[in-house]
Design a protein around this motif. Structure first.
Motif, PDB file in Angstrom:
ATOM      1  N   PHE A 176     -45.546  -5.911  -0.777  1.00 25.23           N
ATOM      2  CA  PHE A 176     -46.088  -5.442  -2.050  1.00 25.23           C
ATOM      3  C   PHE A 176     -45.293  -4.278  -2.649  1.00 25.23           C
ATOM      4  O   PHE A 176     -45.124  -4.187  -3.859  1.00 25.23           O
ATOM      5  CB  PHE A 176     -47.563  -5.033  -1.896  1.00 25.23           C
TER       6      PHE A 176
ATOM      7  N   CYS B 125     -44.873   2.839   1.185  1.00 26.30           N
ATOM      8  CA  CYS B 125     -44.977   1.587   1.940  1.00 26.30           C
ATOM      9  C   CYS B 125     -45.979   1.801   3.063  1.00 26.30           C
ATOM     10  O   CYS B 125     -45.828   2.729   3.847  1.00 26.30           O
ATOM     11  CB  CYS B 125     -43.613   1.193   2.513  1.00 26.30           C
TER      12      CYS B 125
ATOM     13  N   CYS C  59     -45.540  -6.907   4.226  1.00 28.83           N
ATOM     14  CA  CYS C  59     -46.401  -7.596   3.244  1.00 28.83           C
ATOM     15  C   CYS C  59     -45.661  -7.808   1.935  1.00 28.83           C
ATOM     16  O   CYS C  59     -45.956  -8.723   1.187  1.00 28.83           O
ATOM     17  CB  CYS C  59     -47.699  -6.814   3.013  1.00 28.83           C
TER      18      CYS C  59
HETATM   19  S1  FES Z   1     -43.967  -3.932   3.080  1.00 27.86           S
HETATM   20 FE1  FES Z   1     -46.139  -3.778   2.847  1.00 27.86          FE
HETATM   21  S2  FES Z   1     -46.382  -2.014   1.594  1.00 27.86           S
HETATM   22 FE2  FES Z   1     -44.278  -2.055   2.050  1.00 27.86          FE
END
Ligand code: FES
Ligand code: FES
Length: 161
Positions: free
Chosen positions: A103, A136, A101
């Motif tokens: 983030f 993560c 994702c």
């Molecule tokens: S790649 Fe999604 S929180 Fe680390």
């Protein structure tokens, strides 16, 4: 009351006039429009807000602007693009599929950069320890560790120390 500060952020001299208790994360994201640094938990638990101040990683959600000394050198994820080491890390994260994702990645890669700048001969255990504060929820960490090991093997001499 506001305080005046001059900081070297990502190699540029920037002046700010801010309330001393304003979170440094908000100064970066809102006042200076450096949106790369993320807010996950806002409570010092996730590491998404990690930046480097005077060579040390800090959680910018727990740091007040007044705690960042005048003249401090600050590196955010935007600054890594300007460095050889940052480019090597970015390429390694992509090549190893270390982001899902995404983030956590700004904080994660800032921690990686700080670690390899101190110790480019680091091993997997040291990598995991140095990123223990970066949470993560997607990757299971293995690909992140592989990416950092790959970057360490290519770490440019100019980026050491
Ligand atoms: S790649 Fe999604 S929180 Fe680390
Ligand atoms: S946002 Fe700072 S540690 Fe989570």
């Amino acid at each position: 009351m506001k305080i005046k500060r001059t900081w070297i952020i990502n190699g540029e001299k920037l002046e700010a006039e801010v309330p001393p208790m304003r979170r440094f994360l908000d100064v970066l994201r809102e006042d200076l429009q450096l949106k790369g640094t993320k807010e996950g938990c806002g409570e010092g638990e996730c590491g998404a807000c990690t930046v480097i101040v005077n060579g040390e990683t800090v959680l910018s959600c727990l740091l007040a602007a007044g705690q960042v000394p005048d003249g401090a050198t600050v590196t955010t994820v935007e600054g890594l693009e300007k460095t050889l080491g940052g480019k090597v890390l970015q390429a390694a994260y992509i090549e190893k599929g270390a982001a899902q994702c995404g983030f956590c990645i700004p904080g994660m890669i800032v921690s990686s950069y700080a670690l390899l700048s101190r110790n480019p001969t680091t091993d997997a255990a040291q990598i995991r320890e140095a990123h223990a504060g970066n949470i993560c929820r997607c990757t299971g960490y293995d690909k992140i560790v592989e990416a950092i090991q790959s970057a360490a093997e290519q770490w440019p001499v100019e980026a050491k120390g």
